[in-house]
Design a protein around this motif. Structure first.
Motif, PDB file in Angstrom:
ATOM      1  N   GLY A  49       0.598  -1.287  -0.039  1.00 59.62           N
ATOM      2  CA  GLY A  49      -0.038   0.071   0.029  1.00 59.62           C
ATOM      3  C   GLY A  49       0.708   1.106  -0.075  1.00 59.62           C
TER       4      GLY A  49
ATOM      5  N   ARG B  26       0.563   4.117  -2.864  1.00 59.87           N
ATOM      6  CA  ARG B  26       0.277   5.297  -2.320  1.00 59.87           C
ATOM      7  C   ARG B  26       1.346   6.578  -2.563  1.00 59.87           C
ATOM      8  NH1 ARG B  26      -0.443   6.853   4.153  1.00 59.87           N
ATOM      9  NH2 ARG B  26      -1.419   8.918   3.722  1.00 59.87           N
TER      10      ARG B  26
ATOM     11  N   THR C 113      -3.227   3.268   4.780  1.00 58.98           N
ATOM     12  CA  THR C 113      -2.161   2.715   4.027  1.00 58.98           C
ATOM     13  C   THR C 113      -2.269   1.233   3.688  1.00 58.98           C
ATOM     14  OG1 THR C 113      -0.630   4.390   4.917  1.00 58.98           O
ATOM     15  CG2 THR C 113       0.442   2.343   3.904  1.00 58.98           C
TER      16      THR C 113
ATOM     17  N   CYS D 110      -6.777   0.811   2.585  1.00 54.74           N
ATOM     18  CA  CYS D 110      -7.332   1.636   1.102  1.00 54.74           C
ATOM     19  C   CYS D 110      -6.169   1.252   0.109  1.00 54.74           C
ATOM     20  CB  CYS D 110      -7.156   3.054   1.790  1.00 54.74           C
ATOM     21  SG  CYS D 110      -7.225   4.021   0.204  1.00 54.74           S
ATOM     22  N   TRP D 111      -4.915   1.576   0.485  1.00 55.15           N
ATOM     23  CA  TRP D 111      -3.983   1.424  -0.436  1.00 55.15           C
ATOM     24  C   TRP D 111      -3.425   0.300  -0.990  1.00 55.15           C
ATOM     25  CZ3 TRP D 111      -3.866   5.422  -4.013  1.00 55.15           C
ATOM     26  CH2 TRP D 111      -4.162   6.687  -3.485  1.00 55.15           C
TER      27      TRP D 111
ATOM     28  N   TRP E  51      -6.336  -0.859  -3.658  1.00 62.34           N
ATOM     29  CA  TRP E  51      -5.651  -0.299  -4.560  1.00 62.34           C
ATOM     30  C   TRP E  51      -4.842  -1.246  -5.267  1.00 62.34           C
ATOM     31  CZ3 TRP E  51      -5.339   4.466  -7.391  1.00 62.34           C
ATOM     32  CH2 TRP E  51      -6.205   5.501  -7.219  1.00 62.34           C
ATOM     33  N   THR E  52      -4.475  -2.294  -4.753  1.00 62.54           N
ATOM     34  CA  THR E  52      -3.348  -3.242  -5.369  1.00 62.54           C
ATOM     35  C   THR E  52      -4.165  -4.541  -5.925  1.00 62.54           C
ATOM     36  OG1 THR E  52      -3.196  -4.620  -3.295  1.00 62.54           O
ATOM     37  CG2 THR E  52      -1.624  -2.651  -3.893  1.00 62.54           C
TER      38      THR E  52
ATOM     39  N   ARG F  36      -5.103   1.355 -12.188  1.00 63.92           N
ATOM     40  CA  ARG F  36      -5.034   2.543 -11.402  1.00 63.92           C
ATOM     41  C   ARG F  36      -5.849   3.448 -11.977  1.00 63.92           C
ATOM     42  NH1 ARG F  36       1.012   2.596  -9.525  1.00 63.92           N
ATOM     43  NH2 ARG F  36       1.088   0.662  -8.389  1.00 63.92           N
TER      44      ARG F  36
END
Length: 150
Positions: free
Chosen positions: A34, A38, A66, A69-70, A74-75, A81
């Motif tokens: 993350g 980030r 971190t 969320c990230w 996000w991964t 992205r």
């Protein structure tokens, strides 16, 4: 009398600096992944400043942001992205979250969105969420474009 002097000295003594809080993630791999994403999206300077300025109260929030969320969202492989940035722009504009929208307009540019694509996302917001939300979002994005020379 001696007790009173000690009490007076104690009041004048400089307070000890609190130890700088450290990240305490539950899942180190998610946190590390993350942090990498980030920094790539928001910029290392912004993230490093956020982490350095976090006190005991805010560090738990930094950990959650971190790691989950990230690191978790996000991964994930299901969306690029660029697509995640489009979604964030729409949601943040709809919620009228100006400072976060500004941050994520920068992130969207870092993720390869063009000024035209950002404009299209914000037009969609204006129609479905209202002209006032769209107007604020357009102004925020315009300011970011000016700052970045886009």
């Amino acid at each position: 009398m001696a007790r009173a002097k000690k009490a007076a000295k104690a009041k004048l003594a400089k307070p000890r600096a609190a130890a700088k809080p450290k990240a305490n993630p539950r899942n180190k791999k998610l946190y590390d992944d993350g942090m990498k994403v980030r920094k790539a999206v928001l910029g290392a300077n912004y993230v490093d400043t956020s982490m350095a300025s976090a006190d005991d109260f805010m560090m738990s929030f930094q950990d959650v942001t971190t790691e989950y969320c990230w690191g978790y969202v996000w991964t994930r492989p299901g969306l690029s992205r660029k697509t995640r940035s489009m979604l964030n722009l729409a949601m943040l504009a709809a919620l009228n979250r100006g400072p976060e929208l500004k941050l994520h307009v920068n992130g969207a540019l870092n993720n390869g969105l063009t000024k035209e694509e950002i404009k299209e996302v914000l037009l969609q917001v204006a129609i479905y969420c209202g002209i006032p939300a769209g107007l604020d979002a357009f102004k925020t994005a315009r300011d970011v474009f000016k700052e970045r020379g886009v």
